[in-house]
Design a protein around this motif. Structure first.
Motif, short mmCIF file in Angstrom:
data_model
loop_
_atom_site.label_atom_id
_atom_site.label_comp_id
_atom_site.label_asym_id
_atom_site.label_seq_id
_atom_site.Cartn_x
_atom_site.Cartn_y
_atom_site.Cartn_z
N LYS A 1 0.84 -1.21 0.00
CA LYS A 1 0.00 0.00 0.00
C LYS A 1 0.87 1.25 0.00
O LYS A 1 0.57 2.23 -0.71
CB LYS A 1 -0.93 0.01 1.22
N GLU A 2 1.92 1.23 0.79
CA GLU A 2 2.82 2.39 0.85
C GLU A 2 3.47 2.62 -0.52
O GLU A 2 3.59 3.77 -0.97
CB GLU A 2 3.89 2.16 1.92
N ILE A 3 3.87 1.54 -1.18
CA ILE A 3 4.50 1.67 -2.49
C ILE A 3 3.50 2.19 -3.52
O ILE A 3 3.83 3.06 -4.34
CB ILE A 3 5.10 0.32 -2.93
N MET A 4 2.27 1.67 -3.49
CA MET A 4 1.27 2.13 -4.45
C MET A 4 0.91 3.59 -4.23
O MET A 4 0.70 4.34 -5.19
CB MET A 4 0.03 1.23 -4.38
N GLU A 5 0.87 4.02 -2.99
CA GLU A 5 0.60 5.43 -2.71
C GLU A 5 1.77 6.29 -3.19
O GLU A 5 1.58 7.35 -3.82
CB GLU A 5 0.36 5.63 -1.22
N TRP A 6 2.98 5.85 -2.90
CA TRP A 6 4.19 6.55 -3.34
C TRP A 6 4.24 6.67 -4.86
O TRP A 6 4.66 7.69 -5.41
CB TRP A 6 5.40 5.79 -2.82
N SER A 7 3.78 5.65 -5.57
CA SER A 7 3.87 5.63 -7.04
C SER A 7 3.06 6.76 -7.67
O SER A 7 3.39 7.22 -8.77
CB SER A 7 3.40 4.28 -7.60
N LYS A 8 2.03 7.25 -7.00
CA LYS A 8 1.17 8.27 -7.59
C LYS A 8 1.90 9.57 -7.85
O LYS A 8 1.56 10.31 -8.78
CB LYS A 8 -0.05 8.52 -6.70
N ASN A 9 2.94 9.86 -7.06
CA ASN A 9 3.67 11.12 -7.22
C ASN A 9 5.13 10.95 -7.57
O ASN A 9 5.84 11.94 -7.79
CB ASN A 9 3.57 11.94 -5.92
N LEU A 12 6.08 1.59 -22.90
CA LEU A 12 7.34 2.32 -22.78
C LEU A 12 7.37 3.55 -23.68
O LEU A 12 7.83 4.62 -23.28
CB LEU A 12 8.52 1.41 -23.10
N ASN A 13 6.86 3.42 -24.90
CA ASN A 13 6.96 4.52 -25.85
C ASN A 13 5.90 5.59 -25.62
O ASN A 13 6.21 6.74 -25.31
CB ASN A 13 6.85 3.97 -27.28
N TYR A 14 4.62 5.19 -25.75
CA TYR A 14 3.55 6.18 -25.72
C TYR A 14 3.17 6.62 -24.32
O TYR A 14 2.90 7.81 -24.08
CB TYR A 14 2.31 5.63 -26.43
N CYS A 15 3.12 5.69 -23.38
CA CYS A 15 2.69 6.05 -22.03
C CYS A 15 3.81 6.70 -21.22
O CYS A 15 3.53 7.42 -20.25
CB CYS A 15 2.17 4.82 -21.29
N ILE A 16 5.06 6.40 -21.58
CA ILE A 16 6.18 6.94 -20.80
C ILE A 16 7.07 7.86 -21.64
O ILE A 16 7.08 9.07 -21.44
CB ILE A 16 7.03 5.79 -20.19
N TYR A 17 7.80 7.30 -22.59
CA TYR A 17 8.85 8.04 -23.29
C TYR A 17 8.35 9.33 -23.93
O TYR A 17 9.03 10.36 -23.87
CB TYR A 17 9.48 7.13 -24.35
N GLN A 18 7.18 9.29 -24.54
CA GLN A 18 6.67 10.47 -25.23
C GLN A 18 6.16 11.55 -24.28
O GLN A 18 5.93 12.69 -24.70
CB GLN A 18 5.53 10.07 -26.18
N ASN A 19 6.00 11.22 -23.01
CA ASN A 19 5.36 12.16 -22.09
C ASN A 19 6.10 12.42 -20.78
O ASN A 19 5.87 13.43 -20.14
CB ASN A 19 3.95 11.64 -21.75
N THR A 20 6.99 11.52 -20.38
CA THR A 20 7.67 11.71 -19.10
C THR A 20 8.59 12.92 -19.16
O THR A 20 9.17 13.21 -20.20
CB THR A 20 8.45 10.43 -18.73
N PRO A 21 8.75 13.68 -18.08
CA PRO A 21 9.66 14.83 -18.10
C PRO A 21 11.10 14.40 -18.35
O PRO A 21 11.55 13.37 -17.85
CB PRO A 21 9.51 15.42 -16.69
N PHE A 22 11.82 15.21 -19.15
CA PHE A 22 13.23 14.91 -19.35
C PHE A 22 13.99 15.03 -18.04
O PHE A 22 14.86 14.22 -17.72
CB PHE A 22 13.85 15.85 -20.39
N MET A 23 13.66 16.03 -17.24
CA MET A 23 14.22 16.16 -15.90
C MET A 23 13.37 15.30 -14.98
O MET A 23 12.27 15.67 -14.60
CB MET A 23 14.22 17.62 -15.45
N ILE A 24 13.89 14.13 -14.65
CA ILE A 24 13.07 13.13 -13.97
C ILE A 24 12.59 13.61 -12.60
O ILE A 24 11.53 13.19 -12.13
CB ILE A 24 13.86 11.80 -13.84
N GLU A 25 13.31 14.54 -12.01
CA GLU A 25 12.87 15.04 -10.69
C GLU A 25 11.59 15.85 -10.80
O GLU A 25 10.96 16.18 -9.78
CB GLU A 25 13.98 15.89 -10.05
N ASN A 26 11.16 16.19 -12.03
CA ASN A 26 9.91 16.94 -12.21
C ASN A 26 8.67 16.07 -12.25
O ASN A 26 7.56 16.58 -12.40
CB ASN A 26 10.00 17.78 -13.50
N ILE A 27 8.85 14.75 -12.16
CA ILE A 27 7.68 13.86 -12.10
C ILE A 27 6.92 14.14 -10.81
O ILE A 27 7.49 14.21 -9.73
CB ILE A 27 8.13 12.38 -12.14
N LYS A 28 5.62 14.28 -10.95
CA LYS A 28 4.79 14.52 -9.76
C LYS A 28 3.34 14.09 -10.04
O LYS A 28 2.97 13.82 -11.15
CB LYS A 28 4.82 15.99 -9.36
#
Length: 305
Positions: free
Chosen positions: A125-133, A289-305
């Motif tokens: 549960k802690e990991i799934m909650e953490w994954s959201k941000n 990997l391509n459409y759900c992540i690579y095309q949309n994830t921030p280049f600066m990974i610390e900006n994921i939220k």
């Protein structure tokens, strides 16, 4: 298209022999690109086998993929050498301050138990909650999908009278979705589970879309509208002999188990099973990997939220 893993990991040798492009860490350091950082929370008892299966499909990517293997601290696998776990796996506490482009939460052989009775439920549960941000997109497989739907949306699983066991036909509900792009009108996927989730319960949640289902196996691929949570109820990652080994294991234990459906030619266990899902697995993992992540994830990974 390389996947970046330690040269000592068993999957490196296995995949190299299959002519799949794997890259050791030393070589990857010479390339001036940012790899996708993917964590795998491996809840399967045969962890090395599960690693090989998942890494085989994660290798079909446009750029480097850097893998972090995770295990639970509240339960230690009894079927994987402790030396392997100590060398290649991390605990959640070691990565909780990091960001990841993707996370895979695997299935686990605990599906008939109440979630709250699973030894590592609080940790999960802690990991799934953490994954959201801290994760851009999370892919949940089989029991991992059921557990996540329960945790995030309070969708309960239901015990089946007969196990869903075999290789089943599936159809696409929405042709223009990125995750299912390129799949045939009818495609195949393995299932091995004693529980299911109700289509009606999923449809009550406005955030969720059902992308694929099967007349025999039920709902198959569910996704949130923002593509950041994906739930797959079967096992596209399975090898040719995985269902066979599960069948023989249960027979040897004296358990009541039917022969896997649509798996052995002529339902004869002496015949080698035909793989009918490899192309679909490559498409789904590649699209994630391509459409759900690579095309949309921030280049600066610390900006994921």
């Amino acid at each position: 298209m390389p996947i970046k893993i330690p040269k000592e990991l068993p999957a490196f040798t296995v995949l190299s022999k299959e002519n799949i492009f794997v890259m050791n860490i030393e070589r990857a350091k010479t390339q001036d690109i940012r790899p996708l950082k993917i964590a795998i929370l491996n809840l399967m008892p045969m962890k090395i086998q599960a690693e090989n299966q998942l890494l085989r499909y994660l290798s079909n990517t446009p750029i480097q993929v850097e893998i972090t293997l995770l295990q639970t601290k509240t339960y230690t696998s009894q079927n994987t050498p402790i030396e392997h776990l100590e060398k290649f796996y991390n605990y959640f506490d070691e990565v909780r301050d990091k960001k990841f482009d993707g996370l895979i939460i695997t299935g686990a052989p605990v599906e008939t138990m109440d979630y709250e009775d699973v030894d590592y439920w609080d940790e999960l549960k802690e990991i799934m909650e953490w994954s959201k941000n801290n994760v851009f997109s999370t892919l949940h497989i089989c029991w991992g999908a059921q557990a996540a739907l329960y945790y995030h949306y309070n969708i309960v699983k239901k015990i089946l009278k007969n196990k869903i066991f075999g290789v089943f036909e599936h159809r696409i509900n929405k042709e223009k979705e990125d995750l299912t792009r390129g799949l045939d009108d009818i495609f195949y996927a393995p299932h091995s589970r004693h529980t299911t989730i109700s289509k009606e319960d999923i449809e009550r949640v406005k955030e969720l879309d059902i992308l694929s289902e099967s007349e025999e196996a039920g709902v198959f691929i569910i996704i949130t509208k923002d593509k950041r949570q994906i739930f797959i109820t079967g096992h596209l990652e399975y090898d040719r002999d995985t269902l066979k080994n599960e069948y023989l294991r249960d027979l040897n234990k004296g358990l009541k188990i039917d022969i896997p459906k649509n798996y052995f030619p002529k339902d004869n266990i002496k015949n080698e099973p035909l793989v009918k899902w490899r192309g679909s697995a490559n498409i789904v993992f590649g699209n994630w990997l391509n459409y759900c992540i690579y095309q949309n994830t921030p280049f600066m990974i610390e900006n994921i939220k």
